[in-house]
Design an enzyme around this catalytic site. Structure first.
Site, PDB file in Angstrom:
ATOM      1  N   ASP A  80       0.839  -1.201   0.000  1.00 15.48           N
ATOM      2  CA  ASP A  80       0.000   0.000   0.000  1.00 15.48           C
ATOM      3  C   ASP A  80       0.874   1.251   0.000  1.00 15.48           C
ATOM      4  O   ASP A  80       1.815   1.361   0.764  1.00 15.48           O
ATOM      5  CB  ASP A  80      -0.874  -0.017   1.277  1.00 15.48           C
ATOM      6  CG  ASP A  80      -1.918   1.083   1.286  1.00 15.48           C
ATOM      7  OD1 ASP A  80      -2.259   1.556   2.381  1.00 15.48           O
ATOM      8  OD2 ASP A  80      -2.368   1.487   0.198  1.00 15.48           O
ATOM      9  N   GLU A 132      -1.853   5.703  -8.801  1.00 14.77           N
ATOM     10  CA  GLU A 132      -2.815   6.700  -8.304  1.00 14.77           C
ATOM     11  C   GLU A 132      -2.724   7.964  -9.142  1.00 14.77           C
ATOM     12  O   GLU A 132      -1.622   8.412  -9.487  1.00 14.77           O
ATOM     13  CB  GLU A 132      -2.553   7.024  -6.833  1.00 14.77           C
ATOM     14  CG  GLU A 132      -3.570   8.005  -6.243  1.00 14.77           C
ATOM     15  CD  GLU A 132      -3.446   8.189  -4.733  1.00 14.77           C
ATOM     16  OE1 GLU A 132      -2.938   7.282  -4.046  1.00 14.77           O
ATOM     17  OE2 GLU A 132      -3.858   9.264  -4.264  1.00 14.77           O
ATOM     18  N   HIS A 178      -7.842   9.961   3.795  1.00 17.71           N
ATOM     19  CA  HIS A 178      -7.381   9.032   4.825  1.00 17.71           C
ATOM     20  C   HIS A 178      -7.755   9.515   6.213  1.00 17.71           C
ATOM     21  O   HIS A 178      -7.939  10.701   6.437  1.00 17.71           O
ATOM     22  CB  HIS A 178      -5.847   8.904   4.753  1.00 17.71           C
ATOM     23  CG  HIS A 178      -5.378   8.167   3.554  1.00 17.71           C
ATOM     24  ND1 HIS A 178      -4.316   8.596   2.786  1.00 17.71           N
ATOM     25  CD2 HIS A 178      -5.823   7.023   2.961  1.00 17.71           C
ATOM     26  CE1 HIS A 178      -4.118   7.740   1.786  1.00 17.71           C
ATOM     27  NE2 HIS A 178      -5.011   6.782   1.875  1.00 17.71           N
ATOM     28  N   HIS A 208      -9.417   4.887  -2.132  1.00 14.07           N
ATOM     29  CA  HIS A 208      -8.690   4.942  -0.861  1.00 14.07           C
ATOM     30  C   HIS A 208      -9.562   5.659   0.163  1.00 14.07           C
ATOM     31  O   HIS A 208     -10.655   6.136  -0.147  1.00 14.07           O
ATOM     32  CB  HIS A 208      -7.352   5.680  -1.046  1.00 14.07           C
ATOM     33  CG  HIS A 208      -6.296   4.823  -1.668  1.00 14.07           C
ATOM     34  ND1 HIS A 208      -5.109   4.525  -1.050  1.00 14.07           N
ATOM     35  CD2 HIS A 208      -6.272   4.179  -2.866  1.00 14.07           C
ATOM     36  CE1 HIS A 208      -4.388   3.748  -1.829  1.00 14.07           C
ATOM     37  NE2 HIS A 208      -5.066   3.523  -2.940  1.00 14.07           N
ATOM     38  N   GLY A 209      -9.108   5.665   1.418  1.00 12.26           N
ATOM     39  CA  GLY A 209      -9.803   6.457   2.418  1.00 12.26           C
ATOM     40  C   GLY A 209     -11.257   6.083   2.571  1.00 12.26           C
ATOM     41  O   GLY A 209     -12.119   6.947   2.683  1.00 12.26           O
ATOM     42  N   SER A 211     -12.768   4.038   4.978  1.00 11.42           N
ATOM     43  CA  SER A 211     -13.310   3.609   6.270  1.00 11.42           C
ATOM     44  C   SER A 211     -14.620   4.329   6.556  1.00 11.42           C
ATOM     45  O   SER A 211     -14.796   5.488   6.197  1.00 11.42           O
ATOM     46  CB  SER A 211     -12.308   3.906   7.400  1.00 11.42           C
ATOM     47  OG  SER A 211     -11.333   2.876   7.451  1.00 11.42           O
TER      48      SER A 211
HETATM   49  O1  LIG Z   1      -6.714   4.345   1.978  1.00  7.85           O
HETATM   50  C1  LIG Z   1      -6.303   3.823   3.003  1.00  7.85           C
HETATM   51  C2  LIG Z   1      -7.199   3.661   4.227  1.00  7.85           C
HETATM   52  O2  LIG Z   1      -8.009   4.765   4.429  1.00  7.85           O
HETATM   53  P1  LIG Z   1      -8.849   4.922   5.797  1.00  7.85           P
HETATM   54  O3  LIG Z   1      -8.054   5.821   6.692  1.00  7.85           O
HETATM   55  O4  LIG Z   1     -10.177   5.532   5.392  1.00  7.85           O
HETATM   56  O5  LIG Z   1      -9.036   3.568   6.399  1.00  7.85           O
HETATM   57  N1  LIG Z   1      -5.026   3.318   3.056  1.00  7.85           N
HETATM   58  O6  LIG Z   1      -4.253   3.348   1.954  1.00  7.85           O
HETATM   59  C3  LIG Z   1      -4.468   2.746   4.304  1.00  7.85           C
HETATM   60  C4  LIG Z   1      -3.245   3.544   4.755  1.00  7.85           C
HETATM   61  C5  LIG Z   1      -3.594   4.985   5.032  1.00  7.85           C
HETATM   62  C6  LIG Z   1      -2.425   5.750   5.628  1.00  7.85           C
HETATM   63  O7  LIG Z   1      -1.866   5.048   6.694  1.00  7.85           O
HETATM   64 NA    NA Z   2      -1.233   9.468  -3.103  1.00 10.18          NA
HETATM   65 ZN   LIG Z   3      -4.605   5.085   0.880  1.00  2.00          ZN
END
Ligand SMILES: O=C(COP(=O)(O)O)N(O)CCCCO
Ligand code: NA
Ligand SMILES: [Zn+2]
Length: 305
Positions: A80, A132, A178, A208-209, A211
């Site tokens: 990642d 990305e 994130h 991404h991001g 959660s």
């Molecule tokens: O996109 C994400 C996870 O996003 P979220 O913070 O919403 O769980 N990641 O790539 C995990 C790592 C984020 C930085 O440590």
């Molecule tokens: Na990036």
């Molecule tokens: Zn991420």
């Protein structure tokens, strides 16, 4: 079985469901991810950031690979936010089956150059690549992107970027960010942008991001002595809509961090005399497993293995 990211994500895009990619840093997190996905007969991706590799190294990668190989469902081990060509190649040497080269903070041409280099090397070894284009808000491990510089992914650029790099899947900026503080209230997800990019591309897209930072978890975190401000995450319905339109990989880390912390804090609160690590690592694993199960259902990955 341990497979490449492409083997998991191409069917997901075609089948209009999403596969969660969960970050891991230890055995219990990895068990919560893989054992729960097995129970729900779902494909799943386990990812390690460069920080996780610093923390657990080959020991942790071997735990993931061994558990994945023995699993009855397809599992990929993914790097990642790989920050360089070297980092991506080192991960491949460690046995990763999918690597991200995140050059999104460079200009368009530089991002293409760096991504292309990794794609050529990774493909020579049969490994899949995530790139990305566009910048999330919030804090990315190695880049703090403040609001004014955060920019969403341009559909035409995405088409060009995919053609010129050969990346297997593409992380796009569509409103997520994130961490636990994704905006005041429900973050705006640019569905029109997702649908436009999906209509012009065929490869799996990555969010991404993602959660959800569910209130039930943040309430329990506070009740068990944790301190967290006005936290907000991505609504389930935004994810179920996004995976209908090209989003195939959905990154989740914060939700597992919060779940593990709730498990540990509640264990300590309920029994101050306890000093057997299994008595707080076990509950952490249980709460994380609930989160994994919920995400697999919301994204439609359950039953797709
Ligand atoms: O996109 C994400 C996870 O996003 P979220 O913070 O919403 O769980 N990641 O790539 C995990 C790592 C984020 C930085 O440590
Ligand atoms: Na990036
Ligand atoms: Zn991420």
């Amino acid at each position: 079985m341990l497979v490449t990211g492409k083997e998991i994500l191409v069917p997901a895009r075609e089948g209009k469901y999403g596969v969660p990619a969960f970050n891991t840093n230890n055995m219990e997190i990895t068990q919560a991810i893989i054992h729960t996905a097995e129970k729900l007969e779902a494909p799943v991706m386990v990812q390690m950031s460069e920080g996780a590799i610093k923390y657990g190294g080959q020991d942790l990668a071997n735990i993931v690979k061994d558990m994945a190989q023995r699993a009855k469902i397809p599992v990929a081990l993914h790097l990642d936010h790989g920050s360089s060509y070297e980092s991506a190649l080192k991960a491949i040497a460690m046995g990763f089956t999918s690597v991200m080269i995140d050059a999104s903070h460079h200009d368009f041409e530089e991002n293409i150059r760096e991504t292309k280099r990794v794609v050529e090397a990774a493909h020579a070894m049969g490994i899949s690549v995530e790139a990305e284009l566009g910048r999330l808000g919030g804090i990315e491990e190695h880049v703090i992107v403040d609001e004014k510089d955060a920019f969403l992914t341009d559909p035409e650029e995405a088409v060009q970027f995919i053609e010129q790099t050969g990346t297997d899947y593409l992380a796009i900026a569509i409103g997520t960010s994130h961490g636990a503080y994704k905006g005041k209230g429900r973050p705006f997800i640019d569905h029109e942008r997702i649908e436009k990019i999906a209509s012009m591309t065929t490869i799996p897209l990555v969010a991404h991001g993602s959660s959800g930072v569910p209130k039930e978890i943040t309430d329990r975190f506070r009740t068990a002595g944790g301190e967290i401000g006005e936290a907000a995450g991505i609504a389930d319905e935004d994810l179920t809509r996004a995976v209908q339109h090209g989003i195939a990989k959905v990154n989740v880390d914060t939700d597992l961090r919060l779940a593990a912390s709730v498990g540990v804090r509640e264990a300590f609160m309920s029994n101050p005399k306890e000093f057997d690590p299994r008595k707080w690592m076990g509950p952490a694993r249980d709460v994380m497993s609930e989160i994994v199960a919920h995400k697999l259902k919301v994204l439609g990955a359950a039953g797709k293995a």
